[in-house]
Design an enzyme around this catalytic site. Structure first.
Site, PDB file in Angstrom:
ATOM      1  N   TYR A  72      49.882  26.994  59.510  1.00  0.00           N
ATOM      2  CA  TYR A  72      49.501  26.275  58.285  1.00  0.00           C
ATOM      3  C   TYR A  72      47.983  26.198  58.172  1.00  0.00           C
ATOM      4  CZ  TYR A  72      49.579  22.760  54.593  1.00  0.00           C
ATOM      5  OH  TYR A  72      49.415  22.091  53.411  1.00  0.00           O
ATOM      6  N   PHE A 124      39.855  38.104  28.921  1.00  0.00           N
ATOM      7  CA  PHE A 124      41.158  38.453  29.482  1.00  0.00           C
ATOM      8  C   PHE A 124      42.076  37.248  29.268  1.00  0.00           C
ATOM      9  CE2 PHE A 124      44.510  38.720  32.610  1.00  0.00           C
ATOM     10  CZ  PHE A 124      45.078  39.896  32.172  1.00  0.00           C
ATOM     11  N   THR A 125      43.352  37.542  29.052  1.00  0.00           N
ATOM     12  CA  THR A 125      44.303  36.507  28.607  1.00  0.00           C
ATOM     13  C   THR A 125      44.270  35.246  29.479  1.00  0.00           C
ATOM     14  OG1 THR A 125      46.024  37.657  29.835  1.00  0.00           O
ATOM     15  CG2 THR A 125      45.846  38.157  27.494  1.00  0.00           C
ATOM     16  N   ASP A 215      34.676  38.925  37.484  1.00  0.00           N
ATOM     17  CA  ASP A 215      36.114  39.172  37.610  1.00  0.00           C
ATOM     18  C   ASP A 215      36.216  40.489  38.366  1.00  0.00           C
ATOM     19  OD1 ASP A 215      38.700  40.125  37.328  1.00  0.00           O
ATOM     20  OD2 ASP A 215      39.005  39.028  35.464  1.00  0.00           O
ATOM     21  N   LYS A 258      45.384  44.191  42.239  1.00  0.00           N
ATOM     22  CA  LYS A 258      44.861  45.400  41.594  1.00  0.00           C
ATOM     23  C   LYS A 258      44.225  46.306  42.659  1.00  0.00           C
ATOM     24  CE  LYS A 258      45.409  42.762  37.795  1.00  0.00           C
ATOM     25  NZ  LYS A 258      45.892  41.366  37.856  1.00  0.00           N
ATOM     26  N   ARG A 382      48.639  45.445  24.074  1.00  0.00           N
ATOM     27  CA  ARG A 382      47.324  44.837  24.214  1.00  0.00           C
ATOM     28  C   ARG A 382      46.689  44.812  22.828  1.00  0.00           C
ATOM     29  NH1 ARG A 382      48.304  41.743  27.766  1.00  0.00           N
ATOM     30  NH2 ARG A 382      47.869  42.093  29.949  1.00  0.00           N
ATOM     31  N   PHE A 450      52.711  36.320  24.528  1.00  0.00           N
ATOM     32  CA  PHE A 450      53.247  37.683  24.670  1.00  0.00           C
ATOM     33  C   PHE A 450      54.294  37.807  25.762  1.00  0.00           C
ATOM     34  CE2 PHE A 450      50.479  38.658  28.298  1.00  0.00           C
ATOM     35  CZ  PHE A 450      49.478  37.700  28.126  1.00  0.00           C
TER      36      PHE A 450
HETATM   37  N1  F0G Z   1      41.534  39.338  35.474  1.00  0.00           N
HETATM   38  C1  F0G Z   1      41.881  40.559  35.027  1.00  0.00           C
HETATM   39  C2  F0G Z   1      40.828  41.490  34.521  1.00  0.00           C
HETATM   40  C3  F0G Z   1      43.225  40.941  35.046  1.00  0.00           C
HETATM   41  O1  F0G Z   1      43.561  42.154  34.610  1.00  0.00           O
HETATM   42  C4  F0G Z   1      44.197  40.038  35.539  1.00  0.00           C
HETATM   43  C5  F0G Z   1      45.601  40.389  35.532  1.00  0.00           C
HETATM   44  C6  F0G Z   1      43.773  38.787  35.994  1.00  0.00           C
HETATM   45  C7  F0G Z   1      42.432  38.478  35.943  1.00  0.00           C
HETATM   46  C8  F0G Z   1      44.728  37.764  36.522  1.00  0.00           C
HETATM   47  O2  F0G Z   1      45.144  38.116  37.785  1.00  0.00           O
HETATM   48  O3  F0G Z   1      47.587  38.575  37.503  1.00  0.00           O
HETATM   49  O4  F0G Z   1      46.606  38.160  39.755  1.00  0.00           O
HETATM   50  O5  F0G Z   1      46.832  36.319  38.145  1.00  0.00           O
HETATM   51  N2  F0G Z   1      46.043  41.378  34.871  1.00  0.00           N
HETATM   52  C9  F0G Z   1      47.404  41.856  34.813  1.00  0.00           C
HETATM   53  C10 F0G Z   1      47.508  42.942  33.787  1.00  0.00           C
HETATM   54  C11 F0G Z   1      48.428  40.808  34.615  1.00  0.00           C
HETATM   55  O6  F0G Z   1      48.629  43.438  33.573  1.00  0.00           O
HETATM   56  O7  F0G Z   1      46.509  43.346  33.213  1.00  0.00           O
HETATM   57  P1  F0G Z   1      46.637  37.774  38.335  1.00  0.00           P
END
Ligand code: F0G
Length: 468
Positions: A72, A124-125, A215, A258, A382, A450
């Site tokens: 832990y 980014f979303t 990022d 990624k 997108r 989405f």
């Molecule tokens: N920043 C970027 C540029 C991303 O593409 C993503 C995730 C995140 C942050 C968030 O990271 O998913 O580990 O919580 N992108 C995925 C996509 C979901 O399909 O583009 P996460």
């Protein structure tokens, strides 16, 4: 040299793929409310929805997982991950999180206060959602070229320094906690930022006492583009360029799903020990103790090994080459793509493909549904559906980019899979006039709509409801 240098790995384990008939896909699509996100993965043949967490791990990563320390507190695996991040990204303080958005949550909570403004090179979303949840207004300060799919600027991820400077003057530096810099820029189609531009962003921000937060999800891919395209960097290794990118920032939020070849995991890294301590306090509440942050010890092992693999030039070359291989086939068939080809995906301009479908009927969502119906290939939307509504006005946001993203998982698919994807995308493109109408919401969730939204064709005789 062969025309295409081969991948620097061979396949040791395979996962069978399932194919279903067009009628079955039709039914699956209806059951999913015409939202490709809601499809069951077993109904998908080639899954290009995302490159996130869909990587194939190496035998070294699997072996490392067996040595995960599941303590832990103070797990050995945490210290391995910390050492890998320090070596390759150069940040002193590491806060592990379950994935990238966990890091975004902690970061936004420690730095953002209501009334703040956060500039960034396109949104980014999840990143923007966390910034807004904490009371900030996001400002897109990317160069205009990034919003033009056909413009072939080599660094479409660059920040427009005039826009950034204007914002700093308009709202005052005290109300800007940090500049949010993505490398590469996902929503622009995986476009890189140049080191020269990042240097200027860093200088301007620091001049005003503003932090720069990276990022880093696809920063290795960005480093590869710098090596290929930016004057003076060709002789440097990707590993060295990655360190240069990070050196121009004060911290980073990372999705290890990624670049790092992992299936889950992430981290927040900071240089400032005071901020790091605040983040370590919060991570316990939202993720887990500051030496595991929502990951198992074995996940941290897999990421530590994955980081070292990801910065090897031959690995990243093979990755970007595969994306280009698919993209070149589509360019050859005159599909309207985001140019230049990006790092993680080939993006088709759905607004240009289906100009007769109004933006209110979501051309990208419609095109993604049509591609799935044709061959079982799943892309990601997108465009306007992903962009959501403006929190102030409640109106739909219509970004200039209305794309479907063919996102390539790392080390997963072969060239034959890419050929099949290309054939299907070209076929759908040739028949695009049959798609005479688009989709309308039947259910629209409030946050990140989405993922859970459901749609129906706007006309009963839509091509999405008909056999081939
Ligand atoms: N920043 C970027 C540029 C991303 O593409 C993503 C995730 C995140 C942050 C968030 O990271 O998913 O580990 O919580 N992108 C995925 C996509 C979901 O399909 O583009 P996460």
């Amino acid at each position: 040299m062969p025309r295409h240098p081969a991948e620097p790995w061979r396949i040791k384990m395979v996962e069978p793929l399932r194919t279903i008939t067009r009628d079955q896909r039709q039914q699956a699509l209806q059951e999913a409310g015409y939202n490709i996100t809601l499809l069951r993965s077993e109904d998908v043949y080639i899954d290009l929805y995302t490159d996130s967490g869909t990587n194939a791990m190496s035998d070294r990563q699997w072996a490392a997982m067996m040595s995960g320390d599941e303590a832990y507190a103070g797990a050995r695996s945490f210290y391995r991950l910390e050492a890998a991040v320090r070596e390759h990204y150069g940040y002193e303080h590491l806060i592990p999180t379950h994935q990238g958005r966990g890091a975004e949550n902690i970061l936004s909570r420690i730095l953002i206060r209501p009334g703040h403004h956060v500039p960034g090179n396109m949104y980014f979303t999840t990143t923007r959602a966390h910034q807004e949840l904490n009371g900030a207004t996001f400002h897109d300060v990317i160069i205009d070229e990034a919003h033009d799919p056909s413009c072939d600027h080599p660094f479409k991820g660059d920040v427009d320094l005039v826009k950034l400077d204007r914002l700093i003057r308009d709202v005052g530096p005290d109300r800007i906690p940090y500049v949010s810099v993505a490398a590469t820029v996902n929503m622009a189609g995986g476009q890189p930022i140049s080191l020269a531009n990042l240097t200027q962003v860093h200088e301007l921000a620091h001049h005003h006492g503003i932090l720069v937060i990276l990022d880093a999800a696809r920063a290795v891919e960005n480093a590869w583009f710098i090596k290929q395209r930016e004057k003076g960097w060709h002789e440097h290794s990707v590993a060295a360029i990655l360190r240069e990118i990070c050196a121009r920032t004060d911290g980073a939020a990372m999705s290890a799903k990624k670049d790092s070849y992992a299936n889950i995991g992430g981290w927040l890294a900071l240089r400032d020990p005071y901020l790091a301590e605040q983040a370590q306090g919060l991570v316990v509440l939202y993720e887990g103790l500051h030496t595991y942050g929502g990951m198992a010890g074995r996940d941290m092992e897999a990421i530590a090994v994955g980081i070292a693999e990801s910065v090897q030039d031959e690995n990243i070359r093979a990755r970007i080459d595969q994306v280009a291989y698919l993209g070149q086939q589509l360019i050859g068939a005159e599909l309207p793509l985001v140019q230049p080809l990006g790092g993680h995906a080939v993006c088709i301009d759905a607004a240009a493909t289906l100009p007769h479908i109004p933006r209110e009927e979501f051309p990208a969502q419609t095109l993604a549904a049509a591609l799935y119906l044709d061959s079982g290939v799943r892309a990601a939307e997108r465009g306007a559906v992903s962009a959501g509504r403006d929190p102030a006005t409640g109106e739909n946001r219509y970004p200039r980019l209305e794309l479907i993203r063919l996102t390539i998982p790392r080390r997963v698919y072969t060239r034959s899979h890419m050929d099949l994807v290309a054939d299907s995308a070209i076929h759908v493109h040739k028949q695009r006039d049959r798609l005479t109408s688009g989709l309308a919401f039947t259910h629209e969730p409030e946050t990140l709509r989405f993922f859970q939204a459901r749609f129906a064709p706007t006309t009963p005789n839509s091509a999405l409801n008909h056999p081939a």
